[in-house]
Structures are given as C-alpha cells and as structure tokens.
Scaffold this motif. Sequence first.
Motif, mmCIF file in Angstrom:
data_model
loop_
_atom_site.group_PDB
_atom_site.id
_atom_site.type_symbol
_atom_site.label_atom_id
_atom_site.label_comp_id
_atom_site.label_asym_id
_atom_site.label_seq_id
_atom_site.Cartn_x
_atom_site.Cartn_y
_atom_site.Cartn_z
ATOM 1 N N THR A 261 -3.644 -12.677 26.796
ATOM 2 C CA THR A 261 -2.857 -12.223 27.952
ATOM 3 C C THR A 261 -3.399 -10.944 28.587
ATOM 4 N N GLU A 262 -4.237 -10.198 27.869
ATOM 5 C CA GLU A 262 -4.752 -8.924 28.371
ATOM 6 C C GLU A 262 -6.244 -9.030 28.695
ATOM 7 N N ASN A 263 -6.734 -8.105 29.509
ATOM 8 C CA ASN A 263 -8.170 -8.101 29.803
ATOM 9 C C ASN A 263 -8.929 -7.377 28.689
ATOM 10 N N ALA A 264 -10.255 -7.462 28.753
ATOM 11 C CA ALA A 264 -11.093 -6.910 27.690
ATOM 12 C C ALA A 264 -10.940 -5.395 27.558
ATOM 13 N N THR A 265 -10.723 -4.709 28.669
ATOM 14 C CA THR A 265 -10.555 -3.249 28.630
ATOM 15 C C THR A 265 -9.332 -2.863 27.830
ATOM 16 N N LYS A 266 -8.224 -3.547 28.076
ATOM 17 C CA LYS A 266 -6.980 -3.252 27.352
ATOM 18 C C LYS A 266 -7.141 -3.531 25.860
ATOM 19 N N VAL A 267 -7.803 -4.622 25.541
ATOM 20 C CA VAL A 267 -8.006 -4.961 24.134
ATOM 21 C C VAL A 267 -8.889 -3.910 23.461
ATOM 22 N N GLY A 268 -9.929 -3.468 24.162
ATOM 23 C CA GLY A 268 -10.804 -2.440 23.618
ATOM 24 C C GLY A 268 -10.069 -1.133 23.373
ATOM 25 N N GLU A 269 -9.179 -0.785 24.273
ATOM 26 C CA GLU A 269 -8.389 0.438 24.102
ATOM 27 C C GLU A 269 -7.493 0.338 22.879
ATOM 28 N N TYR A 270 -6.943 -0.846 22.639
ATOM 29 C CA TYR A 270 -6.114 -1.043 21.449
ATOM 30 C C TYR A 270 -6.929 -0.820 20.183
ATOM 31 N N VAL A 271 -8.119 -1.437 20.116
ATOM 32 C CA VAL A 271 -8.955 -1.325 18.921
ATOM 33 C C VAL A 271 -9.371 0.131 18.698
ATOM 34 N N SER A 272 -9.766 0.816 19.753
ATOM 35 C CA SER A 272 -10.141 2.232 19.633
ATOM 36 C C SER A 272 -8.986 3.061 19.112
ATOM 37 N N TYR B 77 -18.478 0.525 17.394
ATOM 38 C CA TYR B 77 -18.294 -0.208 18.646
ATOM 39 C C TYR B 77 -17.344 -1.383 18.435
ATOM 40 N N PHE B 78 -16.695 -1.774 19.509
ATOM 41 C CA PHE B 78 -15.978 -3.041 19.597
ATOM 42 C C PHE B 78 -16.357 -3.644 20.936
ATOM 43 N N GLN B 79 -16.758 -4.912 20.919
ATOM 44 C CA GLN B 79 -17.219 -5.553 22.146
ATOM 45 C C GLN B 79 -16.778 -7.008 22.172
ATOM 46 N N ILE B 80 -16.214 -7.437 23.293
ATOM 47 C CA ILE B 80 -15.938 -8.853 23.504
ATOM 48 C C ILE B 80 -17.075 -9.407 24.356
ATOM 49 N N ALA B 81 -17.704 -10.472 23.872
ATOM 50 C CA ALA B 81 -18.899 -10.991 24.539
ATOM 51 C C ALA B 81 -18.867 -12.513 24.599
ATOM 52 N N ASP B 82 -19.596 -13.042 25.560
ATOM 53 C CA ASP B 82 -19.780 -14.487 25.661
ATOM 54 C C ASP B 82 -20.494 -14.976 24.406
ATOM 55 N N GLU B 83 -19.977 -16.031 23.786
ATOM 56 C CA GLU B 83 -20.502 -16.488 22.506
ATOM 57 C C GLU B 83 -21.950 -16.969 22.600
ATOM 58 N N ALA B 84 -22.318 -17.563 23.714
ATOM 59 C CA ALA B 84 -23.659 -18.126 23.855
ATOM 60 C C ALA B 84 -24.693 -17.085 24.257
ATOM 61 N N THR B 85 -24.350 -16.255 25.237
ATOM 62 C CA THR B 85 -25.319 -15.303 25.782
ATOM 63 C C THR B 85 -25.174 -13.903 25.203
ATOM 64 N N LEU B 86 -24.051 -13.629 24.535
ATOM 65 C CA LEU B 86 -23.705 -12.309 23.998
ATOM 66 C C LEU B 86 -23.537 -11.262 25.097
ATOM 67 N N THR B 87 -23.392 -11.712 26.339
ATOM 68 C CA THR B 87 -23.156 -10.801 27.448
ATOM 69 C C THR B 87 -21.731 -10.257 27.372
ATOM 70 N N PRO B 88 -21.542 -8.937 27.435
ATOM 71 C CA PRO B 88 -20.187 -8.382 27.397
ATOM 72 C C PRO B 88 -19.332 -8.939 28.537
#
Length: 299
Positions: A234-245, A258-269
């Motif tokens: 339900t949240e965007n990657a920025t919000k999720v990253g703030e939670y983890v931090s 670091y915590f990063q959400i990335a595309d599984e195939a390309t590993l692009t954030p």
Amino acid sequence: MQISRNYSKFAPFLSCAMKLISGRKELLNHLGSLRGAHESLGLVPTMGALHEGHLSLVKKALAENDSVVVTIFVNPTQFNNPDDLEKYPKTLDEDLALLGSVGQEITVFAPAVEELYNKGITSKKYFFDGLDKVMEGAFRPGHFSGVATIVQKLFELIRPDKAYFGEKDFQQLQIVRKLAHNLPFDLQIVGCPIVREPNGLAMSSRNRLLSEEMREKAGLIYKTLKEAGRMFGTENATKVGEYVSGVFSGESDMELEYFQIADEATLTPVKRKQENSKYRGFIAVYAEGIRLIDNIAMN
C-alpha cells in the motif's frame, strides 16, 4: 573412502562414500571417470563454514544429478576488506562431518589458493549490465569481480550440468546467471530458497561470529523485512525505506548499511511500482561489527 594424501588427517571426518581432493589434476582425473560413465554432474560452490543452508543445496543437487561436487574454498579476491577475509571462519573438519551426514556419495574439492590462482591472486574484469553496481556492489567495490572470477574458474574446471546457489545472496545469484549465460557450454544455474534459523535470521557462515544474545536479537532483520513487504502493498518505496531506517536507528548495537527495493530481474532500484514487475527488498546490517545480508520477495 578415498582421500588425497595431503588431507589424510581428515580421514576420521569422512564417510566411505566421500572423496576429498585438493589438487586440480586429481580432480580432473576423477571427473573424467564420472564423465566416462555419462553421469550428470551437479556443483555446489561454497567457502566452507557450512550450515544447514549449504546442506539444503547439496541435498537438492544429489536429488537432481548422478554425481555432486562440493567445493570448499575461501576466495581471497571477493573480500574488499582484508579484516573480513581474516575473520572468515575456516572449519574444514566440521564441514566434512556435516557433508558426511548426508550419506550419499559426494566429491569434495578443497584446494589451496595456488591451485586456482596459479598466475597471481587477481580478479578479471566483467560487464554485468549494472547488476554489480548497486547494493552489495556499491558498498563492496570489486566484490563481484572476485566472485565471478572464482566461479568462472570452477565452472570451466568442473564443467557441471547444474550449479546450485542460495537466494540469500540473491544479487550474486543474478550475476552468476549472467556469467553462465555467456559461457561456451550449457550450464543451468539453480537458485534455492533461503534457510532460516528459528528466529528468522538467514543462515550464514558469519552467524557463528555473533554472540548468542545477538544471534537471537538479529531475528529483527527478517521481522523488519516481512513488515516492509507488507507495507509495500500500500505504500511507496520511500515510505517503506523510512520505516526500515527508523527500526534500526533505535538499535544501539545494530547499524543499517542499506535497505533497497529493486526489480528482481534487473536489480534496478524501484522509483515507481509497475504492475507486472516483481520486486525484492534487500538489506545489509552490521551486528556487533559482523555484516549480515538478507532479502525477501516484496510481491
């Protein structure tokens, strides 16, 4: 039981079905006999300090191949921090005992450094379409060049039909797949699920360097990843990253690298979620100075 004369002291740890080899020539002779019998060959590359996670790879390889080679080699070129290399646990006797518990025939290749780096301990240069530039690649310069160098050496030496890697090192898994695709022989890379301790901590050879108290507390890493995965619905990657931090900012003896959400195939954030894309959350945390990594599917 057959063992190289250099490793005769390890005889008490070996089952009658295990062959321990330290030299390239002896290995090639042994593999030649297997190939002569038209047997399929599985490879499980490891750096030793084995645990149940490694054993799960070995068991899968045994189930899918006629013969299996397990390599035990602490590769110096993938350590950008000399202290990390020095601290890496080396437990060959325990490793052999664990492999012997499987009860099926395994070839163990445990070479000295000069057997694989006979022209100097250096890494090759690779181009992986950016897979090696993010996350682990950004924080560990040269790491994946070292990984690819030794993996390619093992692939070319052993020529397996299948090679088995754990998903805990998911970025490494994607890079190895890219490497194998560019080799001039057929090789299937098999990714295997993460095996976890009862508290959820991903099994790792480094876990044994933690105090018992921290080893239990480090289950927070997986707990945080699971909550991040739930939030990502339900949240965007920025919000999720703030939670983890925020979780790790409150921990005096754990430090988030670091915590990063990335595309599984390309590993692009990820910048903006795409409906048909698969994403993974990747994390690295220092606990008592020991670097721990983990990841989880986010959708």
